[in-house]
Design a protein around this motif. Structure first.
Motif, short mmCIF file in Angstrom:
data_model
loop_
_atom_site.label_atom_id
_atom_site.label_comp_id
_atom_site.label_asym_id
_atom_site.label_seq_id
_atom_site.Cartn_x
_atom_site.Cartn_y
_atom_site.Cartn_z
N PHE A 54 0.94 -4.38 3.41
CA PHE A 54 2.24 -3.84 3.80
C PHE A 54 2.26 -2.37 3.40
CE2 PHE A 54 7.07 -4.06 3.43
CZ PHE A 54 7.28 -4.37 4.77
N VAL A 55 1.99 -1.49 4.37
CA VAL A 55 1.88 -0.06 4.07
C VAL A 55 3.24 0.59 4.29
CG1 VAL A 55 0.88 0.40 6.37
CG2 VAL A 55 0.65 2.09 4.55
N ILE A 56 3.74 1.29 3.28
CA ILE A 56 5.14 1.72 3.27
C ILE A 56 5.27 3.24 3.32
CG2 ILE A 56 5.76 -0.35 1.96
CD1 ILE A 56 6.20 1.47 -0.49
N ASP A 57 6.39 3.66 3.89
CA ASP A 57 6.79 5.07 3.85
C ASP A 57 7.85 5.24 2.77
OD1 ASP A 57 5.17 6.21 5.74
OD2 ASP A 57 6.61 6.09 7.37
N TYR A 58 7.38 5.41 1.54
CA TYR A 58 8.31 5.73 0.45
C TYR A 58 8.90 7.12 0.69
CZ TYR A 58 4.07 8.14 -1.04
OH TYR A 58 2.95 8.93 -1.08
N ARG A 59 10.03 7.41 0.08
CA ARG A 59 10.63 8.73 0.22
C ARG A 59 9.73 9.79 -0.43
NH1 ARG A 59 16.16 7.66 -2.62
NH2 ARG A 59 14.80 6.11 -3.65
N ALA A 111 12.03 8.61 -6.97
CA ALA A 111 12.32 7.95 -5.70
C ALA A 111 11.14 7.13 -5.20
CB ALA A 111 12.71 9.01 -4.66
N GLN A 112 9.93 7.65 -5.36
CA GLN A 112 8.75 6.97 -4.82
C GLN A 112 8.51 5.62 -5.51
OE1 GLN A 112 8.66 10.18 -6.22
NE2 GLN A 112 9.09 11.11 -4.22
N VAL A 113 8.66 5.61 -6.83
CA VAL A 113 8.48 4.37 -7.58
C VAL A 113 9.64 3.41 -7.31
CG1 VAL A 113 8.30 3.37 -9.89
CG2 VAL A 113 7.10 5.50 -9.35
N GLU A 114 10.85 3.95 -7.25
CA GLU A 114 12.00 3.09 -6.96
C GLU A 114 11.84 2.39 -5.61
OE1 GLU A 114 15.19 5.87 -7.20
OE2 GLU A 114 15.48 5.58 -9.37
N ASP A 115 11.36 3.11 -4.60
CA ASP A 115 11.17 2.51 -3.28
C ASP A 115 10.11 1.41 -3.32
OD1 ASP A 115 13.06 4.17 -2.21
OD2 ASP A 115 11.64 5.50 -1.19
N THR A 116 9.01 1.67 -4.02
CA THR A 116 7.92 0.70 -4.07
C THR A 116 8.34 -0.56 -4.81
OG1 THR A 116 6.37 2.57 -4.05
CG2 THR A 116 5.48 0.41 -4.63
N VAL A 117 9.05 -0.39 -5.91
CA VAL A 117 9.56 -1.54 -6.66
C VAL A 117 10.55 -2.33 -5.82
CG1 VAL A 117 11.00 -2.19 -8.64
CG2 VAL A 117 9.12 -0.56 -8.94
N SER A 118 11.40 -1.62 -5.08
CA SER A 118 12.39 -2.32 -4.25
C SER A 118 11.72 -3.11 -3.14
CB SER A 118 13.40 -1.32 -3.65
OG SER A 118 12.80 -0.52 -2.65
N VAL A 119 10.60 -2.59 -2.61
CA VAL A 119 9.86 -3.33 -1.58
C VAL A 119 9.27 -4.61 -2.18
CG1 VAL A 119 7.75 -3.28 -0.19
CG2 VAL A 119 9.36 -1.37 -0.09
N ALA A 120 8.71 -4.52 -3.38
CA ALA A 120 8.15 -5.71 -4.02
C ALA A 120 9.22 -6.78 -4.24
CB ALA A 120 7.49 -5.33 -5.34
N LYS A 121 10.37 -6.37 -4.73
CA LYS A 121 11.44 -7.34 -4.97
C LYS A 121 11.97 -7.90 -3.66
CE LYS A 121 12.85 -5.44 -9.44
NZ LYS A 121 13.92 -4.76 -10.23
N TRP A 122 12.01 -7.09 -2.63
CA TRP A 122 12.44 -7.56 -1.31
C TRP A 122 11.47 -8.61 -0.77
CZ3 TRP A 122 9.92 -6.77 3.46
CH2 TRP A 122 10.66 -7.12 4.60
N TYR A 151 0.83 -1.21 0.00
CA TYR A 151 0.00 0.00 0.00
C TYR A 151 0.86 1.25 0.00
CZ TYR A 151 -3.97 3.00 0.65
OH TYR A 151 -4.93 3.95 0.43
N THR A 152 0.58 2.17 -0.95
CA THR A 152 1.28 3.44 -1.04
C THR A 152 0.29 4.56 -0.72
OG1 THR A 152 0.93 3.27 -3.46
CG2 THR A 152 3.13 2.77 -2.61
N HIS A 153 0.56 5.30 0.34
CA HIS A 153 -0.36 6.31 0.84
C HIS A 153 -0.41 7.54 -0.06
CE1 HIS A 153 2.82 9.13 2.08
NE2 HIS A 153 3.50 8.06 2.46
N GLY A 154 -1.53 8.27 0.06
CA GLY A 154 -1.68 9.53 -0.64
C GLY A 154 -1.05 10.68 0.13
N GLY A 155 -1.17 11.88 -0.49
CA GLY A 155 -0.60 13.07 0.13
C GLY A 155 0.21 13.91 -0.82
N GLY A 156 -0.09 13.80 -2.11
CA GLY A 156 0.57 14.65 -3.10
C GLY A 156 2.06 14.42 -3.23
N PHE A 157 2.52 13.22 -2.86
CA PHE A 157 3.94 12.86 -2.88
C PHE A 157 4.73 13.60 -1.80
CE2 PHE A 157 2.40 12.70 -7.29
CZ PHE A 157 2.67 11.39 -7.63
N VAL A 158 4.08 14.45 -1.02
CA VAL A 158 4.78 15.34 -0.08
C VAL A 158 4.41 15.07 1.38
CG1 VAL A 158 5.09 17.78 0.61
CG2 VAL A 158 4.96 17.16 -1.82
N VAL A 159 3.11 14.83 1.65
CA VAL A 159 2.63 14.59 3.01
C VAL A 159 2.00 13.20 3.07
CG1 VAL A 159 2.24 17.05 3.36
CG2 VAL A 159 0.35 15.62 2.57
#
Length: 301
Positions: free
Chosen positions: A106-111, A120-131, A76-84
């Motif tokens: 699995f709710v994540i705090d992407y950068r 950065a946000q997509v890279e973090d989410t993809v890295s979590v999936a691969k992990w 799960y990737t939260h909303g907030g305009g990529f900022v909050v």
């Protein structure tokens, strides 16, 4: 339970707006602290437990329903305009999603931007999936993505990237997604009087923060310009009265034209990410039930 569409959600959003208008020079940290209150709209879910992840690529929280299939997971990737926004502001919504889908979330705090602009946000989410594939022994088809607002964008963009690498997830859910980095939708003006959360001026500010000079039609940041030929089955929800309604409808039309499995639910008269009122408003509960039924079907195809 209230029979209203959002039961207090509009007032919560209006309170955010009043605070921001009263303090126009509010810092990024101040805005983040304000939006940590987002969870106040959401009832505390039952029959779900939480635990922090100790070694995930980014800070993350497991939301595990008491009755679930632990051989699969929803990122799960939260909303907030990529900022909050954060995993804490969306913990309760993620818990409700977990129980409806009978699946750990699995709710994540992407950068977040502006410190970390796209990608950065997509890279973090993809890295979590691969992990998760590596550490939990999950196949790509054991993983789904879900997110709201900007998080819906991240969920779709991350699923597309994995699909292009031959690691297509089972499904994607995007609630009230913000896709259009050009902010060109007609619904931005049409629904300005109804939507208490999202307006064009705020979107332009957040677009600048996340793109940091990158073109607004960058396919990985703007799914309206992405190659959708490998899009996994996707469910999109929006409200007829959202300023971002046309982001959802235009994306659904493009996915359909590409021959993809796309489902679109449009709720009348509701607020942005109206699912945040789950447990307190009929419309939110109905939507979570629809999402849960759909996700369970995608995992068992």
């Amino acid at each position: 339970m209230s029979d209203s569409q959002d039961d207090g959600l509009r007032e919560l959003y209006a309170s955010f707006t009043r605070r921001l208008e009263a303090e126009p020079e509010m810092s990024i940290d101040g805005m983040r602290a304000l939006f940590e209150q987002w969870h106040l709209a959401t009832a505390e879910p039952t029959d779900v437990t939480y635990r922090e992840s100790a070694d995930a690529p980014v800070p993350a929280t497991w939301c595990v329903p008491l009755r679930s299939d632990d051989s699969r997971v929803i990122i799960y990737t939260h909303g907030g305009g990529f900022v909050v926004g954060s995993r804490h502001s969306h913990r309760k919504l993620a818990g409700h999603l977990a129980t409806r889908c009978a699946t750990p979330v699995f709710v994540i705090d992407y950068r977040r931007a502006p410190e970390h602009p796209y990608p950065a946000q997509v890279e973090d989410t993809v890295s979590v999936a691969k992990w998760l594939m590596k550490t939990e022994g999950l196949a790509p088809a054991d993983i789904a993505f879900a997110g709201d607002s900007a998080g819906g964008n991240i969920a779709v963009s991350s699923a597309l990237r994995l699909s292009q690498e031959g690691l297509a997830p089972a499904a994607v859910v995007a609630m009230s997604p913000w896709f259009d980095m050009e902010n060109s939708a007609g619904s931005l003006d049409e629904n300005a009087q109804y939507d208490a959360m999202v307006d064009q001026s705020t979107l332009k500010i957040m677009t600048g923060l996340v793109l940091n000079g990158q073109p607004p039609r960058t396919p990985g940041a703007n799914p309206l310009y992405a190659d959708l030929s490998a899009l996994p089955p996707t469910l999109v929800t929006t409200s007829q009265h959202e300023t971002l309604r046309d982001d959802a409808t235009r994306f659904a039309a493009r996915a359909k034209a590409a021959g993809r499995d796309i489902t679109l639910f449009i709720e009348p008269n509701a607020q942005h990410v109206f699912q945040m009122a789950v447990g307190r408003a009929i419309a939110a509960d109905r939507s979570l039930e629809q999402i849960g039924e759909w996700v369970r079907a995608m995992f068992t195809r």
